[in-house]
Scaffold this motif. Structure first.
Motif, PDB file in Angstrom:
ATOM      1  N   SER A 200       0.891  -1.031  -0.069  1.00 22.97           N
ATOM      2  CA  SER A 200       0.041  -0.010  -0.009  1.00 22.97           C
ATOM      3  C   SER A 200       0.751   1.135  -0.009  1.00 22.97           C
ATOM      4  O   SER A 200       1.666   1.350   0.888  1.00 22.97           O
ATOM      5  N   ARG A 204      -1.544   4.083  -4.933  1.00 26.74           N
ATOM      6  CA  ARG A 204      -2.413   3.001  -4.829  1.00 26.74           C
ATOM      7  C   ARG A 204      -1.698   1.596  -4.028  1.00 26.74           C
ATOM      8  O   ARG A 204      -1.066   1.591  -3.301  1.00 26.74           O
ATOM      9  N   SER A 205      -2.650   0.439  -4.250  1.00 26.55           N
ATOM     10  CA  SER A 205      -2.438  -0.697  -3.304  1.00 26.55           C
ATOM     11  C   SER A 205      -2.562  -1.738  -4.502  1.00 26.55           C
ATOM     12  O   SER A 205      -3.031  -2.127  -5.419  1.00 26.55           O
ATOM     13  N   GLY A 231      -3.670   2.377   4.083  1.00 26.86           N
ATOM     14  CA  GLY A 231      -3.024   1.247   4.429  1.00 26.86           C
ATOM     15  C   GLY A 231      -4.019  -0.032   3.856  1.00 26.86           C
ATOM     16  O   GLY A 231      -5.112   0.319   3.383  1.00 26.86           O
ATOM     17  N   GLY A 232      -3.538  -1.279   3.955  1.00 25.25           N
ATOM     18  CA  GLY A 232      -4.233  -2.385   3.682  1.00 25.25           C
ATOM     19  C   GLY A 232      -3.766  -3.624   4.187  1.00 25.25           C
ATOM     20  O   GLY A 232      -2.467  -3.546   4.734  1.00 25.25           O
ATOM     21  N   CYS A 248      -8.512  -2.949   2.126  1.00 22.92           N
ATOM     22  CA  CYS A 248      -7.696  -1.785   1.588  1.00 22.92           C
ATOM     23  C   CYS A 248      -8.634  -0.291   1.772  1.00 22.92           C
ATOM     24  O   CYS A 248      -9.667  -0.265   1.841  1.00 22.92           O
ATOM     25  N   ARG A 250      -9.754   3.489   1.645  1.00 21.83           N
ATOM     26  CA  ARG A 250      -9.898   4.569   0.673  1.00 21.83           C
ATOM     27  C   ARG A 250     -10.251   5.893   1.150  1.00 21.83           C
ATOM     28  O   ARG A 250     -10.519   6.194   2.395  1.00 21.83           O
TER      29      ARG A 250
END
Length: 624
Positions: A200, A204-205, A231-232, A248, A250
């Protein structure tokens, strides 16, 4: 598995007093000392790792209450992230601000049931350093569950894999590191599970899978509209690869739920839920309302995601911590009474919050208790937070076993139901206490008669003392200052008179040469102001006065008689100099021995206005 319904409410049970009592406030740095500031942390059930700004990681044993120091290779370099895992040994990885990674291998203490012959001997803490791969500060670190792979990401988007073979690691003290990806954006969080790495970044992830080469797949097809620390995390609900779920964060308080291939299955919206009143976690020392109002109001957002209590998620930003239930789509708890959230670490049902540079808060559903530690042998700091009932029982037990109550047994009623174990040997024979007689003062009757006679006499009220309030008189200095102040009337400003201080004249600390230079410089300025280059003074009379050696003559006769205007001649300046007149160069006037008792009040200035001259500047004063 236990869930949050099994325990009580989530709260801070007790401060970590023992930890901060042992944590030093300063560390030596050469000839000086520097303040210790905590920058990051990570937690296990047995240990707590604290990163600092001085290149030192504090290793705190939560059971034994012991604190050790792990020094990185480069001192005075800030530790930006720390991650620990328990495998064969305790592996501690800490990333620094200069891009280096230090790996500490800490041997585990074996139980006492194992014989001494089977315990490994001579094993100490070892340190390994990974350098020359990261060119910017480390921002995220993730261990594999077996401790054989270490992933690290930096602020420039570079992701490095370090493979550790414990057999080769112990024999040759080497490990293999290589760069696997570069995203060109700051790495926010790393999560690894089932041979897949979730990266992450602020942009983007992505999902990285290692086959022959590293395969990269973006999570979701829509790009973020704004860059942010989102984060994720990979949540493994079962042993199969297909049981893994990606969460994730957003923008707009949303969370994506995706599979291992990066396909988004659904979006969780928490914006409307957070507008309602949510349960607040109580802490012992919350921020005051005044300080909270002074904090800048930011738009709420999600950040780094952490697993909590098996099936819950925890996310936070710099101000608020949220505890979410993704299955029931609810906000369980919020924590917004912190001064600042620098770092958060979780392990099962425990949350450790680094609030400030020297403030750590533990939040959980249960108090911190270890079965291996006896409650009676606990430290006095921890015993201060025991329930009140147990402390009362301890007091009664101490009173029964002491010699105070047995000594009081004769004074108790024999019909009382109190059961006290008395010992006759402890009872001592005491004498009866008697009050000491008061000594009476001997008074002379003649003196007493005189005082009585004086009290019967009548006196005038003038001799009676009465306390009156006196106004403070203004001192002379304040009166002089007020009288000397400048006043402005009718457009005219009166000058302010300056009075000398009563302290006295301070000695002149200058050298004789500097004093002489200052006098010559001031004489030159005075000559320019008085236009002395246009004045002639008869030197004959000065010469006669200088040669006069009569001692009885007064000083007025030896000085220059300024009352005679004939001695001062005005020099007229022509527009066109004659050929006979010598050319006078711009030479500073010679310093003459002129007395200081000039009678300036007796000088009369004669001004001649020459209308024949065309220059109007000559009509000004020639002598001031």
């Amino acid at each position: 598995m236990a869930t949050y319904d099994t325990y009580n409410s989530l709260k801070e049970w007790a401060p970590l007093t023992d930890l901060f009592n042992k944590l030093p406030s300063k560390l030596p740095n050469g000839f000086f000392t520097q303040d210790v500031k905590l920058t990051c942390l990570d937690v296990l059930p047995e240990f707590l790792a604290l990163g600092t700004n001085l290149g030192v990681v504090f290793w705190y044993d939560r059971k034994k209450k012991d604190l050790q120091r792990l020094r990185c290779e480069k001192q005075n370099v800030q530790v930006t992230v720390v991650k620990i895992i328990s495998t064969v040994d305790y592996m501690v990885a800490c990333g620094s601000n200069d891009g280096s990674i230090n790996i500490f291998q800490i041997p585990k203490s074996h139980p006492d049931c194992i014989p001494e012959s089977l315990k490994p001997k001579g094993k100490q803490v070892e340190r390994y350093t990974v350098t020359d791969l990261h060119k910017s500060p480390i921002t995220a670190i993730e261990w594999a569950k077996n401790g054989m792979k270490l992933f690290s990401g930096d602020k420039g988007g570079c992701i490095v894999l370090t493979e550790i073979d414990f057999y080769m690691f112990e024999l040759k003290h080497i490990c293999k590191s290589m760069e696997i990806l570069n995203e060109s954006y700051e790495v926010v969080q790393l999560s690894y599970s089932q041979q897949r790495l979730l990266v992450s970044t602020t942009y983007r992830s992505i999902i990285c899978q290692r086959q022959e080469k590293w395969k990269v797949c973006q999570v979701g097809k829509k790009d973020r509209k704004i860059l942010g620390p989102f984060g994720g995390v990979i949540y493994q609900s079962g042993p199969k690869t297909t049981d893994a779920v990606l969460y994730c964060t957003r923008p707009g308080l949303r969370i994506w739920v995706a599979d291992y291939d990066g396909n988004v299955n659904k979006t969780l919206l928490f914006k409307d839920l957070l507008k309602k009143e949510c349960s607040e976690v109580p802490i012992i020392n919350p921020i005051s309302r005044n300080l909270k109002m002074l904090k800048p109001q930011k738009e709420p957002s999600f950040g780094v995601l952490l697993p909590f209590n098996d099936n819950l998620l925890l996310t936070y930003n710099n101000d608020v911590i949220y505890v979410l239930d993704p299955e029931k789509m609810t906000v369980l708890e919020t924590m917004s009474h912190f001064r600042n959230v620098l770092w958060v670490a979780t392990y099962r049902d425990e949350i450790f919050v680094l609030e400030e540079e020297r403030s750590i808060i533990r939040v959980s559903y249960r108090p911190e208790q270890h079965p291996d530690v006896d409650v009676n042998s606990a430290s006095p700091v921890s015993s201060a937070f025991l329930p009140i009932t147990s402390s009362i029982k301890d007091i009664t037990n101490k009173l029964q076993t002491s010699s105070i109550i047995p000594a009081m047994s004769p004074f108790l009623d024999s019909t009382s139901d109190v059961n006290i174990h008395t010992d006759n040997s402890l009872i001592m024979n005491a004498e009866e206490a008697k009050e000491s007689p008061i000594k009476s003062r001997i008074v002379n009757p003649e003196i007493e008669k005189k005082f009585n006679d004086i009290g019967k006499q009548q006196f005038s009220e003038k001799i009676l003392f009465r306390q009156t309030k006196h106004r403070k008189k203004m001192s002379a200095s304040t009166i002089s200052l007020s009288s000397n102040s400048s006043e402005e009337k009718d457009g005219y400003i009166k000058p302010t008179l300056m009075t000398l201080s009563s302290v006295g004249v301070l000695p002149d600390l200058r050298s004789p040469e500097s004093i002489q230079n200052d006098i010559e410089y001031k004489e030159k300025i005075l000559a320019d102001i008085l236009n002395l280059d246009k004045v002639k003074i008869s030197l004959d009379k000065l010469h006669e006065n200088d040669c006069d050696e009569v001692e009885d003559a007064p000083e007025e006769e030896a000085a220059l008689n300024l009352g005679n205007v004939d001695d001062i001649e005005c020099v007229e300046i022509d527009e066109e100099p004659s050929s006979k007149s010598p050319v006078i160069k711009d030479v500073p006037p010679a310093c003459l021995n002129i007395p200081n008792d000039w009678k300036l009040a007796d000088i009369q200035l004669n001004v001649k206005n020459d209308n024949s001259l065309s220059d109007t500047s000559l009509t000004d004063w020639e002598i001031v």
